[in-house]
Design an enzyme around this catalytic site. Structure first.
Site, mmCIF file in Angstrom:
data_model
loop_
_atom_site.group_PDB
_atom_site.id
_atom_site.type_symbol
_atom_site.label_atom_id
_atom_site.label_comp_id
_atom_site.label_asym_id
_atom_site.label_seq_id
_atom_site.Cartn_x
_atom_site.Cartn_y
_atom_site.Cartn_z
ATOM 1 N N ASP A 146 0.821 -1.219 0.000
ATOM 2 C CA ASP A 146 0.000 0.000 0.000
ATOM 3 C C ASP A 146 0.856 1.270 0.000
ATOM 4 O O ASP A 146 0.683 2.147 -0.841
ATOM 5 C CB ASP A 146 -0.905 0.054 1.249
ATOM 6 C CG ASP A 146 -2.092 -0.909 1.167
ATOM 7 O OD1 ASP A 146 -2.474 -1.297 0.047
ATOM 8 O OD2 ASP A 146 -2.631 -1.244 2.241
ATOM 9 N N ARG A 197 0.273 5.112 16.999
ATOM 10 C CA ARG A 197 -0.057 6.142 16.000
ATOM 11 C C ARG A 197 0.354 7.552 16.389
ATOM 12 O O ARG A 197 0.919 8.285 15.568
ATOM 13 C CB ARG A 197 -1.542 6.105 15.640
ATOM 14 C CG ARG A 197 -2.041 4.787 15.016
ATOM 15 C CD ARG A 197 -1.089 4.200 14.039
ATOM 16 N NE ARG A 197 -1.661 3.075 13.285
ATOM 17 C CZ ARG A 197 -0.969 2.297 12.480
ATOM 18 N NH1 ARG A 197 0.332 2.499 12.329
ATOM 19 N NH2 ARG A 197 -1.547 1.315 11.824
ATOM 20 N N ASP A 203 -7.359 4.237 12.674
ATOM 21 C CA ASP A 203 -6.005 4.784 12.517
ATOM 22 C C ASP A 203 -5.988 6.122 11.784
ATOM 23 O O ASP A 203 -5.219 7.014 12.122
ATOM 24 C CB ASP A 203 -5.106 3.765 11.809
ATOM 25 C CG ASP A 203 -4.777 2.593 12.719
ATOM 26 O OD1 ASP A 203 -4.728 2.799 13.947
ATOM 27 O OD2 ASP A 203 -4.566 1.472 12.212
ATOM 28 N N SER A 261 -4.977 -8.335 7.735
ATOM 29 C CA SER A 261 -4.336 -7.023 7.836
ATOM 30 C C SER A 261 -3.676 -6.970 9.205
ATOM 31 O O SER A 261 -4.340 -7.161 10.230
ATOM 32 C CB SER A 261 -5.390 -5.925 7.697
ATOM 33 O OG SER A 261 -4.849 -4.709 8.177
HETATM 34 N N1 ARG Z 1 -8.576 -2.314 15.733
HETATM 35 C C1 ARG Z 1 -7.310 -1.970 16.257
HETATM 36 C C2 ARG Z 1 -7.266 -0.513 16.596
HETATM 37 O O1 ARG Z 1 -8.100 0.201 16.164
HETATM 38 C C3 ARG Z 1 -6.171 -2.406 15.392
HETATM 39 C C4 ARG Z 1 -6.024 -1.762 14.080
HETATM 40 C C5 ARG Z 1 -4.916 -2.443 13.394
HETATM 41 N N2 ARG Z 1 -4.617 -1.973 12.103
HETATM 42 C C6 ARG Z 1 -4.340 -2.818 11.104
HETATM 43 N N3 ARG Z 1 -3.912 -2.331 9.992
HETATM 44 N N4 ARG Z 1 -4.510 -4.095 11.207
HETATM 45 O O2 ARG Z 1 -6.418 -0.060 17.284
#
Ligand code: ARG
Length: 406
Positions: free
Chosen positions: A14, A94, A123, A175
């Site tokens: 990506d 993040r 995110d 993912s």
């Molecule tokens: N659901 C989790 C969060 O919002 C994990 C997100 C993970 N991202 C990913 N690209 N798998 O913190």
């Protein structure tokens, strides 16, 4: 002259396609920034791929220690678990990546920053809000949300066409985001919430059938609510967490399977592996049970929920978080001592705790000889506790029944 944009770059498909796309369709000079929070990164391959994709410069920063000390330790001291389960690995990472995007943008004279989040998740909120908080004038672009819109096949074709070396493994069905505080796994077969997570979703933790007998015990020492040593050996943050991830994983500890309430309103099936975070939260809480007076401990549990919600929703760089931190810090002065945790067959359990600030007094608790608790005082205490309800029963009755003369 082209405007500069700093892209948070993982080296994956990506963000590699995004480098070229930002350059080709939006006319940017792209600087990639790879922040190491403990994911397994092949730095040289990442740099070569960024350059092949057309980056004018590549940056790399090891922020593992800062990640633990400034973000994870605070969340641990607060007891922050989203929906009482998720230790917030991705959510805590993040804001630090956003902070470094802003830092590099300033150094490089960039007017934009970018990240590889999609338009469906949390995110994007975390990155965008953190950047807004730190640099209100800097503009943020998320190609996957803001116009790039390619399927995986289209991305692979685009990469080939532009000479970007992508190793196209058989498409991982999941993912994944990983750092020292945990590994987040989404999508693919996990979207069917009626089934147990397939074994191939996990990489850090053994399945129960392969966990060893007997139990292994680890002793964790805390100072002001922060873990400082394992089994009597003082360790710095990264080494301590790596060791717990390894030992916990060996015993299958730290798997979490939940239906999560995303900030964008979606319910999502999420799976996590977070051995160190799970063990440390358990141990920290066990120590707090010992040293925090009950009323304050109860209030702190409410703060923990608020802290978790705030981190989950991307509001790390808020005065509210700083205020909660100040409260939490004031509670942690006495959170000092050691906790033994037994790791066994997929579970971590408290196997002993000790603190010089312990409020647990065997001479008060005991049912055996040496009891110092004042039993006569209990009688008067209960008479007064019951006074309002006795009065109510006499005057108004109770539970729909009329007052009782007797
Ligand atoms: N659901 C989790 C969060 O919002 C994990 C997100 C993970 N991202 C990913 N690209 N798998 O913190």
């Amino acid at each position: 002259m082209a405007e500069k944009i700093v892209l948070a770059y993982s080296g994956g498909l990506d963000t590699s396609v995004a480098v070229k796309w930002l350059q080709e369709t939006r006319g940017f000079d792209v600087i990639t920034l790879t922040v190491d929070l403990g994911g397994q990164l092949d730095l040289e391959a990442i740099r070569q791929r960024a350059l092949a994709a057309g980056a004018i410069a590549t940056r790399f920063e090891d922020q593992r220690r800062a990640f633990l000390e400034r973000f994870c330790w605070r969340a641990l001291r607060a007891g922050a678990l989203y929906q009482d389960q998720y230790p917030l690995a991705t959510a805590l990472g993040r804001p630090l990546i956003a902070e470094r995007l802003v830092g590099v943008a300033r150094e490089e004279g960039a007017t934009w920053v970018a990240h590889g989040s999609t338009g469906k998740g949390n995110d994007q909120v975390r990155f965008d809000v953190a950047v807004q908080a730190l640099a209100p004038k800097l503009r943020v672009l998320a190609p996957l949300r803001d116009g790039m819109a390619m399927t995986r096949e289209e991305e692979i074709a685009y990469a080939r066409q532009h000479g970007i070396p992508v190793t196209v493994k058989p498409a991982s069905p999941y993912s994944i985001d990983e750092n020292l505080w945990g590994r987040s796994i989404e999508a693919g077969d996990l979207e069917d919430a009626t089934h147990e997570a397939p074994e191939d979703a996990f990489a850090w933790t053994r399945p129960l059938t392969e966990t060893p007998e007997p139990a292994e015990t680890v002793e964790i020492a805390f100072e002001t609510g922060t873990p400082v040593a394992l089994d009597g050996k003082v360790l710095e943050a990264v080494a301590l967490v790596e060791d717990l991830n390894r030992r916990g994983g060996l015993h299958g500890v730290g798997r979490i399977d939940m239906i999560e309430d995303r900030f964008v309103g979606i319910k999502s099936r999420e799976v996590y592996e977070a051995p160190a975070a799970v063990i440390l939260h358990l141990a920290h809480r066990a120590l707090e049970e010992l040293v925090l007076e009950g009323e304050g401990a109860g209030f702190k549990r409410q703060v923990a929920q608020e802290y978790a919600r705030l981190v989950y929703q991307g509001k790390w760089f808020s005065a509210h978080r700083a205020s909660l931190d100040a409260y939490v810090a004031s509670t942690q002065v006495v959170v000092e001592g050691t906790v033994r945790i037994a790791l066994h067959r997929g579970t971590a359990r408290v196997a002993g705790r000790k603190s010089r600030y312990s409020l647990y007094r065997p001479q008060l608790a005991t049912y055996s000889s040496g009891d110092e608790f004042d039993h006569a005082a209990a009688r008067g205490f209960i008479t007064l506790v019951g006074l309002p309800l006795r009065t109510q029963a006499l005057v108004q009755g109770v539970d729909g029944r009329p007052p009782q003369a007797d």
